[in-house]
Enzyme design. Structure first.
Site, PDB file in Angstrom:
ATOM      1  N   SER A  39       0.759  -1.297   0.004  1.00 10.07           N
ATOM      2  CA  SER A  39       0.099   0.007   0.064  1.00 10.07           C
ATOM      3  C   SER A  39       0.656   1.304   0.037  1.00 10.07           C
ATOM      4  O   SER A  39       0.374   2.319  -0.506  1.00 10.07           O
ATOM      5  CB  SER A  39      -1.014   0.098   1.291  1.00 10.07           C
ATOM      6  N   LYS A  82       0.563   4.281   6.814  1.00  8.43           N
ATOM      7  CA  LYS A  82      -0.411   5.228   5.878  1.00  8.43           C
ATOM      8  C   LYS A  82       0.496   6.483   5.870  1.00  8.43           C
ATOM      9  O   LYS A  82       0.837   7.165   7.120  1.00  8.43           O
ATOM     10  CB  LYS A  82      -1.650   5.247   5.948  1.00  8.43           C
TER      11      LYS A  82
END
Length: 172
Positions: A39, A82
């Site tokens: 990700s 993230k």
């Protein structure tokens, strides 16, 4: 006999002190994290070792662009890595992301579901006490585009630098 008992007692005492100091350091100051998953590519790859710090996440407001480690809002036993893209008060505008599906029926269901989510979230603002996070690999990241803004209480630490592999060591 007394000297053996005294030595064992000293070893146990110093081991307990070391364990307590280590726990406090990793819990309140900083930690090492091993990345897993695509990700955050191309910024971070699987098996990268990161140095994180926990002090600024407790005393300062988050900043756009910071990479954070947080508890996953969908699985509290899992941590996610993230980038912060929205802070409280920011307006979030979602762009049409494409997803691969296996059958025509799945494609229609996914399209309808995605259209509904986009409608609901199109004019969303990040509420107070929350942040909007996204992975750098937008095509392969489950992030705020799917579960919405996350509470600041889920943020555990901020990534300071990449330690491994050594040839890619850098401040983030």
């Amino acid at each position: 006999m007394v000297s053996i008992f005294s030595r064992v007692k000293d070893i146990v005492k110093y081991s307990m002190m070391y364990a307590c100091m280590t726990h406090c350091t990793f819990e309140y100051i900083g930690d090492f994290v091993v990345c897993n998953g695509p990700s955050m590519e191309p910024t971070l790859h699987s098996k990268n070792v990161l140095l994180t710090e926990r002090i600024t996440t407790r005393f300062h407001n988050p900043r756009r662009g910071d990479i954070i480690i947080a508890i996953s809002p969908t699985d509290p036993k899992q941590y996610i890595c993230k980038r912060i893209v929205g802070i409280p008060g920011d307006r979030i505008v979602l762009k049409n992301n494409t997803t691969d599906t296996k059958t025509e029926e799945d494609a229609l269901t996914a399209a309808a579901s995605k259209k509904q989510k986009l409608k609901e979230l199109q004019d969303e603002y990040v509420p107070r006490g929350c942040i909007w996070i996204e992975g750098d690999n937008s095509e392969n990241s489950a992030d705020s585009r799917y579960y919405g803004p996350i509470p600041l209480g889920l943020v555990k630490s901020r990534v300071v630098c990449r330690l491994w592999p050594i040839k890619e060591m850098c401040m983030l």
